[in-house]
Scaffold this active site. Structure first.
Site, short mmCIF file in Angstrom:
data_model
loop_
_atom_site.label_atom_id
_atom_site.label_comp_id
_atom_site.label_asym_id
_atom_site.label_seq_id
_atom_site.Cartn_x
_atom_site.Cartn_y
_atom_site.Cartn_z
N HIS B 242 0.79 -1.39 0.08
CA HIS B 242 -0.10 -0.14 -0.05
C HIS B 242 0.99 1.30 0.04
O HIS B 242 1.92 1.30 0.88
CB HIS B 242 -0.64 -0.13 1.23
CG HIS B 242 -1.71 1.05 1.52
ND1 HIS B 242 -1.43 2.38 1.96
CD2 HIS B 242 -2.88 1.12 1.39
CE1 HIS B 242 -2.47 3.07 2.11
NE2 HIS B 242 -3.46 2.46 1.53
N ARG B 299 -2.45 1.11 -4.40
CA ARG B 299 -2.28 -0.34 -4.43
C ARG B 299 -2.84 -1.07 -5.82
O ARG B 299 -3.15 -0.21 -6.55
CB ARG B 299 -3.63 -1.05 -3.55
CG ARG B 299 -3.59 -0.54 -2.16
CD ARG B 299 -4.72 -1.33 -1.42
NE ARG B 299 -5.65 -0.66 -0.78
CZ ARG B 299 -6.90 -1.12 -0.46
NH1 ARG B 299 -7.16 -2.46 -0.43
NH2 ARG B 299 -7.69 -0.40 0.24
N LYS B 302 -6.18 -0.49 -8.08
CA LYS B 302 -6.76 0.36 -7.43
C LYS B 302 -6.94 1.67 -8.46
O LYS B 302 -6.38 1.74 -9.37
CB LYS B 302 -6.56 0.67 -5.90
CG LYS B 302 -6.98 -0.45 -5.01
CD LYS B 302 -8.33 -0.29 -4.71
CE LYS B 302 -8.31 0.58 -3.24
NZ LYS B 302 -9.51 0.69 -2.75
N ASP B 305 -5.31 8.48 -7.07
CA ASP B 305 -5.74 9.18 -6.23
C ASP B 305 -4.60 10.56 -5.98
O ASP B 305 -3.26 9.96 -5.86
CB ASP B 305 -6.05 8.57 -4.97
CG ASP B 305 -6.12 9.43 -3.58
OD1 ASP B 305 -6.02 10.71 -3.68
OD2 ASP B 305 -7.01 8.79 -2.73
N CYS B 307 -3.19 11.85 -3.51
CA CYS B 307 -2.45 11.98 -2.42
C CYS B 307 -1.36 11.25 -2.62
O CYS B 307 -0.30 11.20 -1.75
CB CYS B 307 -3.19 11.59 -1.11
SG CYS B 307 -3.75 9.85 -1.09
N ASP B 376 -8.30 14.10 -4.23
CA ASP B 376 -8.12 12.75 -4.80
C ASP B 376 -8.35 12.82 -6.21
O ASP B 376 -7.62 12.66 -6.92
CB ASP B 376 -9.28 11.92 -4.04
CG ASP B 376 -9.36 10.49 -4.46
OD1 ASP B 376 -9.04 10.20 -5.63
OD2 ASP B 376 -10.15 9.67 -3.89
N HIS B 386 -5.87 16.40 1.39
CA HIS B 386 -5.32 15.96 -0.10
C HIS B 386 -4.85 17.31 -0.65
O HIS B 386 -3.90 17.34 -1.46
CB HIS B 386 -6.57 15.76 -0.85
CG HIS B 386 -7.04 14.42 -1.08
ND1 HIS B 386 -7.98 13.78 -0.02
CD2 HIS B 386 -6.45 13.14 -1.67
CE1 HIS B 386 -7.92 12.62 -0.14
NE2 HIS B 386 -7.33 12.10 -1.21
#
Lengths: 366, 492
Positions: B242, B299, B302, B305, B307, B376, B386
């Site tokens: 992650h 990940r 996924k 995003d 961040c 995000d 963020h």
């Protein structure tokens, strides 16, 4: 029972049973920058919580107070921490021997409350950690597995849920030495592989499920029924190959393949007959060959978009490991095609790999 | 630019469906050439003024009710806000600085460490956010915050969280995870609290969190022998690789290097290692493709995003401390290599190992909310978290901050010896930490110089000036001025 709705509940400041507590404001003598606009209910509950945490009171009504804070802000870790300490104090006091009984009604009620809160506040660390603390007391992991399966329905990639499941299996299903506890046994693991199969059948791209598979098969030591490691390896290899053939551009499956090869020190070269068809643009003669069924090496499916970048990368790695001028040359060709055509966003990385391989070769020849 | 969707191979699943939805949204934010001028429209402009207004609104007026979910993260709300100002090259006036210091000091717990708000329990994460906020707005002396930090109690708080496997709980009765270890190591390094007793076993815990994918998970599960000693295996990671945990684990690993190289290290710790090659591979694969505007995901499989621009994008700078990437790590006798690309010459080795331009474009085109603040991904709202990590990620993609050997030797030469028992550990930690230097002329700023942000220290995510200020105070050192031009030192 502590499960009550707080929607039409009185404020703690209006309740006679809380009249003996002097609420504690958050910021007493300063007007802070960056304040949060709390609701009246939240301010009220946290003012009382601060007062209680300061006085150290650990009574039944503290459970009600902390539940109110938690329902309004499940990430309030101090409320969780204080709730746990209160529970411990009450459970110890209610047992004549001082040893906490796993079937104490207070503990059972707490778990039931957590069944509701965990699903509602799935994304907070605290609900899951509190659960760990409770299950360490009840030592009833079996029902947890079913609970987790249900809560994954709400969010199939929830990090906390998956790591909770893994903690549960590692904590109670330890294969290293038996704690002699009757609730703890190998059969906690019994359905785990079927469970992963089901999750991956729902979504072969669910990386959390692939990671869980690695955890179950390779990460936790060897369990009963899995002692024939060669058989296990073959089973896993077949499984991952079949899943790659369903949807070749799936990094989760390729990472699993790489993972098991590395874990078992199996050379990448050993699976090249499987990988090669995924790294080329199929010609018509090759599609005719699909009629020949090779169970060891399932070919790309009908809809596959080839060549697949993951397969190209795998081939290049295998050639690099093979080494020598020829190996490096073949690897560099592939990296160049990735850099310029098939995966240009990672151009810098593929160039780095080319540089690295050339330098290694230079050093080897020096 | 070819905007090929991520291949579905004719096999649709929930993951590929949400991916396709995200691609459709991002596609609307990808600039198109103006038919008359050929210039990309809209322009890649960072709306600094609008983001400033967003931050000022949060600081002065406050946070809306939905931020109640972060009532136990008040130090974070403060850190995200004041550090975003720093990245935007904005300083605060003394009056507001004092009000912030006063607020932060109400979070210090009587038994050491900082909590998420007044009367809240001490916790490693708000301790980091409080101390770093103090580095930015505080000062030495009465009322300045720095000298009101109770370091002795903080150390005892840290030790009270330590576990037999080298890990730390984030707070009493709470979970173990690598975010907490990162926060602890940063604070302990900044405040001169490092000891062998604190650090023993932590490196092997961090190493055990690396998964087969190459990135790191939240924690690992220990096994003990019947006699109670820690076993080498199994020590399975809990949770998949992650981005957030990977940054924290990698930064922790870098922070532990001075200890591992020092005379204080336990002999059995010599073998602790991580797979850097696999980590690099995982990190580069977290960058989304062109149709995802080159944003990072956290990940495998996924969604991108904003961040992760910092958690994953920012991790590349840390790899340079381990000898991966960066001109200072390149072999000095390197000759041009023909890659077959036609360019032949590697004149851009220092460009980094991921696509820095694409990441900047993701933040500029998709990360900015039209009403101010960053996010995000569209169409989400902006938030304080963020806003900082998109800005820090953008900054890290603009600048090259690297561990300079030249700077380290300057710091070593200027080191004033103390009476400390752990002199070696102390000196190594201080000089390595402050050796990070911004490469002069090493910036690539998409959209032009108006988009320039301040560089941040890859380990702390504070500016180098703020990092130096706090550290020199607590180590009682004076450091030499920076050389006019900081070119990466070659290996010779």
């Amino acid at each position: 029972m502590a499960t009550i709705s707080f929607d039409d509940e009185e404020l703690f400041s209006e309740r006679p049973d809380w009249a003996d507590v002097v609420p504690l404001e958050q910021y007493e003598n300063i007007s802070p920058l960056a304040p949060i606009f709390y609701t009246e209910e939240y301010k009220d509950a946290t003012n009382y919580f601060r007062a209680i945490a300061k006085s150290g009171e650990k009574s039944r009504r503290v459970l009600e107070l902390t539940e109110s804070v938690i329902r309004q802000n499940p990430a309030h870790y101090s409320a969780w921490q204080y709730r746990y300490e209160t529970l411990l104090a009450l459970l110890t006091a209610s047992s004549p021997s001082g040893v906490i009984s796993p079937s104490d009604p207070l503990l059972v009620a707490e778990i039931e409350l957590m069944d509701i809160l965990a699903v509602r506040f799935l994304k907070t660390y605290q609900v899951w950690h509190h659960r760990r603390l409770l299950v360490a007391l009840t030592r009833k992991p079996q029902r947890e597995l079913q609970f987790i399966t249900r809560s994954l329905d709400a969010d199939v990639k929830n990090y906390h849920t998956w790591s909770y499941r893994q903690w549960l299996l590692a904590y109670f299903g330890g294969s290293v030495d038996s704690t002699g506890d009757e609730d703890v046994s190998e059969d906690l693991w019994e359905g785990e592989l079927d469970f992963v199969d089901t999750m991956l059948a729902q979504d072969v791209r669910n990386n959390s499920a692939w990671h869980h598979r690695f955890f179950v098969v390779w990460g936790c030591g060897v369990r009963e029924g899995e002692r024939d490691r060669e058989r296990v390896f073959k089973r896993e290899l077949t499984f991952v190959k079949q899943n790659i053939s369903l949807a070749p551009s799936n990094p989760s499956a390729w990472n699993y393949l790489r993972g098991i090869l590395k874990h078992t020190s199996t050379p990448f070269a050993s699976v090249l007959p499987f990988v090669r068809p995924y790294a080329v643009v199929p010609s018509s003669s090759e599609s005719a060959q699909r009629d020949i069924v090779d169970l060891e090496n399932p070919p790309p499916g009908e809809g596959a978009e080839l060549p697949c970048a993951e397969a190209l990368e795998f081939l290049a790695d295998a050639y690099e490991i093979q080494g020598g001028a020829d190996g490096v040359k073949s690897a560099v060709e592939i990296w160049t095609s990735l850099a310029n055509k098939y995966d240009p966003i990672r151009k810098k990385y593929w160039e780095h790999r080319i540089r690295d391989a050339h330098q290694a070769l230079k050093k080897a020849n020096a | 630019m070819t905007l090929r969707p991520v291949p579905i191979d004719g096999f649709s699943t929930p993951t590929s469906r949400t991916q396709a939805e995200t691609e459709a949204v991002l596609l609307e934010h990808i600039p198109t050439p103006d038919p008359s001028t050929g210039e990309p429209t809209p322009k890649a402009a960072l709306d600094k003024k609008l983001h400033m207004q967003f931050l000022v609104r949060n600081l002065v007026q406050g946070f809306p009710t939905r931020y109640t979910s972060q009532d136990a993260s008040q130090p974070w709300l403060m850190f995200w806000t004041v550090q975003a100002f720093s990245v935007l090259q904005v300083g605060l006036d003394p009056g507001n600085k004092q009000r912030i210091i006063d607020k932060i000091m109400t979070w210090q717990h009587p038994d050491g460490g900082f909590g998420g708000g007044p009367g809240q329990a001490a916790h490693l994460l708000p301790t980091y956010a409080s101390v770093c906020s103090l580095a930015i707005v505080g000062r030495p002396g009465p009322g300045g915050g720095w000298d009101q930090i109770d370091r002795e109690k903080m150390y005892r708080f840290f030790m009270s969280l330590k576990q037999k496997d080298g890990s730390f709980l984030v707070a009493h009765h709470s979970e173990v995870d690598v975010r907490g270890i990162y926060c602890l190591l940063i604070v302990a390094t900044l405040l001169d609290l490092l000891t062998p007793e604190l650090l023993e076993g932590t490196a092997s815990f961090i190493a055990s969190c690396q998964t087969y994918e190459g990135g790191f998970s939240s924690a690992s599960h220990p096994s003990y022998s019947l006699s109670g000693s820690l076993l080498e295996s199994p020590r399975p990671p809990l949770g998949e690789a992650h981005g957030g945990y990977t940054f924290c684990a990698l930064a922790s690993w870098v922070l532990l290097q001075p200890y591992l190289a020092s005379s204080s290290r336990k002999p059995e710790e010599a073998t602790a290692s991580i797979d850097v090659k696999n980590l690099l591979r995982w990190l580069v694969h977290m960058q989304g493709v062109e149709i995802e505007l080159g944003g990072f995901k956290g990940r495998t499989n996924k969604l991108v995003d904003g961040c992760y621009s910092w958690w994953c994008g920012g991790a590349f700078a840390l790899l340079e401390a381990l000898g991966v990437g960066g001109i200072q790590n390149a072999d000095s006798d390197e000759v041009p290599i023909d890659s077959g690309t036609g360019e032949g010459v590697w004149d851009d080795v220092d460009d980094g190992l991921y696509n820095r331009n694409a990441l900047q474009e993701y933040i500029l085109y998709a990360g900015q909310h039209p009403a101010g603040g960053l996010r995000d991904k569209p169409p989400k709202n902006a938030d304080a978290y963020h806003t900082l990590y998109c800005l820090s990620g953008l900054s890290s993609a603009q600048h090259h901050v690297f561990p300079s050997k030249l700077r380290r030797s300057q710091l070593e030469a200027a080191w004033e010896a103390s009476e400390s028992l752990e002199e070696d550990l102390k000196k190594r930690s201080f000089t390595e930490f402050l050796s990070w230097t911004e490469e002069e002329g090493g910036s690539h700023i998409v959209g032009g110089n108006e988009n320039r942000l301040n560089a941040t220290h890859p380990l702390t995510n504070m500016t180098i000036t703020h990092t130096e200020g706090l550290m020199t105070h607590f180590y009682k050192q004076t450091i030499p001025a920076k050389p006019i031009k900081a070119k990466p030192a070659s290996t010779s």
